[in-house]
Scaffold this motif. Structure first.
Motif, short mmCIF file in Angstrom:
data_model
loop_
_atom_site.label_atom_id
_atom_site.label_comp_id
_atom_site.label_asym_id
_atom_site.label_seq_id
_atom_site.Cartn_x
_atom_site.Cartn_y
_atom_site.Cartn_z
N ARG A 1 0.76 -1.25 0.06
CA ARG A 1 -0.02 -0.09 -0.08
C ARG A 1 0.72 1.18 -0.16
O ARG A 1 0.72 2.21 0.68
N GLY B 1 -1.15 4.42 -0.21
CA GLY B 1 -2.32 4.61 0.68
C GLY B 1 -3.22 3.54 0.38
O GLY B 1 -3.17 2.58 -0.47
N PRO B 2 -4.39 3.48 1.22
CA PRO B 2 -5.21 2.49 1.01
C PRO B 2 -6.37 2.71 -0.15
O PRO B 2 -6.80 1.74 -0.59
N GLU B 3 -6.23 3.68 -0.95
CA GLU B 3 -7.39 3.89 -2.01
C GLU B 3 -6.91 3.02 -3.24
O GLU B 3 -5.70 3.25 -3.51
N LEU B 4 -7.63 2.26 -3.66
CA LEU B 4 -7.30 1.36 -4.94
C LEU B 4 -7.03 2.38 -6.03
O LEU B 4 -6.08 1.74 -6.82
N SER B 5 -7.81 3.05 -6.56
CA SER B 5 -7.72 3.83 -7.58
C SER B 5 -6.34 4.65 -7.57
O SER B 5 -5.79 4.76 -8.83
N ALA B 6 -5.67 4.67 -6.77
CA ALA B 6 -4.24 5.34 -6.52
C ALA B 6 -3.28 4.31 -7.28
O ALA B 6 -2.23 4.82 -7.74
N ASP C 1 -3.98 2.63 -10.11
CA ASP C 1 -4.41 2.36 -11.55
C ASP C 1 -3.21 2.30 -12.46
O ASP C 1 -3.17 1.77 -13.50
#
Lengths: 394, 129
Positions: free
Chosen positions: A182, A185-190, A192
């Motif tokens: 990670r 960070g935790p945001e998956l879209s980061a 892409d």
């Protein structure tokens, strides 16, 4: 042909002084041309009266050719052949036998002798037999050398291939590690961008494997060709269609100029490889809003496919190594352009397989122009292994 | 302690991206170069605190040449070389007597993990990151 003089050592092992002297005087002046490999052979003759001293001499130097008497006072010729000489498989042995019995000849051959001479023999018989042995030795040595060279080339090829295959795996592996931890960070879209890059690298690897398989099939002659008359304009149009999306994205225009009625007798898949590689390179290595010109014309007995781009061009040095396997020109302009490094190598191999040629002209900062020439109408080779290279102009 | 500047050299964009992320995570400032030539130009004006360089770039041995160039100019700057070729080809670049011509302080096999990079940098720089 330029011939290099090479000296081979011949040892005669015989207890008869007359034989030793005779052989030395007959063979010492002998010079032999081996046209197959372009070399001239001179013989240096040494002689031994018994097997023991001959065996001892092998510690210091090994002759290439041995004339060995089967009946010697101490250790016999057959024993030397079976024992000592079996450890020197490169040595070519001619057995000298007292009686030309079939049995002794068969036995000597089974033990590894190349040929035999029956006593008494004439100078001419000696010369003919030794000539044959020299020829055999030189060709065998040549084959060994070629095998060694092949091994080296193969190792280099595999080393580069390993690097080219491992790079995408490592890149994807690296992204997976960053995603696992990670890093952004935790945001998956980061992630892409990383996922997109990984897909691209995997696609590149798939392309490399496919190109490699094509190359191997072509080089081994294993691919079954299906020869048919092909209209060049169709090939060019379909290659251009294949690149339309990539060209549109970068504002690149592709022009086609065709002399009507041009066709060749060839395998469709192979010709598609030639056209696709040339056109896709011209798009890939072009600058934004550039132009690709594809021109088909007839040049005497040949058809010419010319693909010109307005890319970054190459230096003279770069163009010379362009057609070798994995030769990718690496610089700040080409760094992000995916490629297997095998495309032009394929184009070159296919062109020469069809009796044609490929050339490149390039100017740094201006662009490059590739010209493939192929025989206008090949005599039909049907299906099967190699393509017939017979053309109208021979 | 002031920021540690690392020169990162690789002709593969993805490794530049990944290496930069890893190094920035360690609090380093990263200067990227995509070839040996670019790296040499940067070294004209900048002395990095450490260099992480790829082996096979524009030439198969570009990394060796670059390591030599870095060490000639800045003998104290640690050089970490990264490569994918070691295991695949059976070539070993391990530091052995008689191979002093390899001027890298350490050679790491790709892919290089963040923890590994951190450990080697701290060891060579002599301080924690």
């Amino acid at each position: 042909m330029h011939s290099e003089m090479e000296t081979l050592n011949l040892a005669v092992v015989d207890d008869e002084l007359g034989i030793r002297l005779g052989v030395s005087s007959i063979l010492s002046d002998m010079i032999m041309d081996i046209p197959d490999v372009g070399c001239r052979i001179r013989l240096q003759v040494s002689s031994w009266a018994d097997g023991e001293s001959f065996i001892e001499s092998l510690d210091h130097s090994t002759p290439q050719i041995v004339l060995l008497d089967s009946k010697l006072p101490g250790i016999g010729g057959m024993d030397i052949l079976e024992g000592t000489l079996s450890k020197h498989p490169d040595v070519v042995t001619i057995m000298i036998t007292a009686y030309a019995t079939l049995e002794s000849a068969v036995r000597a051959t089974k033990l590894g002798a190349y040929d035999f001479l029956a006593k008494p023999f004439t100078p001419e018989e000696l010369r003919v037999t030794v000539r044959k042995a020299i020829h055999h030795y030189v060709l065998a040595a040549q084959a060994r050398r070629l095998m060694e060279e092949n091994r080296t080339v193969r190792f280099q090829f595999i080393s580069v291939l390993a690097h080219e295959l491992k790079s995408p795996i490592n890149a994807v592996d690296g992204y997976l590690d960053l995603i696992r931890n990670r890093m952004l960070g935790p945001e998956l879209s980061a992630y892409d961008g990383m996922i997109e890059r990984s897909s691209l690298r995997i696609a590149g690897m798939r392309k490399l494997i496919n190109d490699l398989l094509d190359l191997t099939r072509i080089e081994s002659g294993q691919r079954i060709r299906s020869m048919e008359p092909l209209i060049l304009e169709d090939l060019a149009r379909s290659a251009i269609e294949g690149q339309e999306t990539a060209a549109r994205e970068r504002g690149i225009r592709i022009d086609l100029t065709v002399e009507p009625g041009l066709s060749i007798q060839a395998d469709r898949m192979e010709m598609e490889m030639v056209f696709n590689n040339l056109v896709s390179n011209a798009v890939k290595y072009n600058r934004p809003d550039g132009t690709v010109k594809v021109a088909l014309s007839r040049r005497g007995d040949e058809v010419e496919v010319q693909v010109t781009d307005t890319g970054w061009g190459m230096s003279k040095e770069e163009t010379t190594r362009l057609f070798s396997d994995f030769a990718r020109i690496k610089n700040e302009h080409t760094r992000d352009i995916p490629g297997s490094g095998l495309g032009l190598s394929l184009v070159k191999k296919l062109s020469s397989l069809y009796g044609g040629s490929v050339e490149v002209e390039s100017e740094p900062g201006v662009g490059s122009s590739f010209r493939v020439r192929l025989p206008f109408q090949l005599s039909s080779a049907g299906t099967g292994g190699a393509v017939s290279k017979e053309t109208d102009h021979g | 302690m002031s920021e540690t500047t690392v020169l990162l050299v690789d002709d593969d964009t993805d490794f530049l991206v990944q290496g930069t992320l890893q190094l920035e995570q360690l609090g380093c400032r990263v200067i990227q170069a995509g070839s040996r030539r670019e790296a040499v130009a940067i070294l004209e004006t900048t002395r990095p605190d450490a260099a992480v360089i790829d082996l096979m770039m524009e030439d198969p041995d570009a990394g060796f040449t670059l390591a030599y160039q870095i060490k000639s100019r800045y003998p104290q700057v640690p050089v970490i070389m990264t490569t994918a070729v070691t295991q695949a080809t059976g070539l070993s670049f391990e530091k052995v007597p008689g191979q002093e011509w390899i001027r890298a302080d350490v050679i790491l096999s790709k892919p290089v993990r963040a923890a590994q990079l951190k450990a080697e940098l701290e060891r060579l720089l002599g301080h924690a990151l």
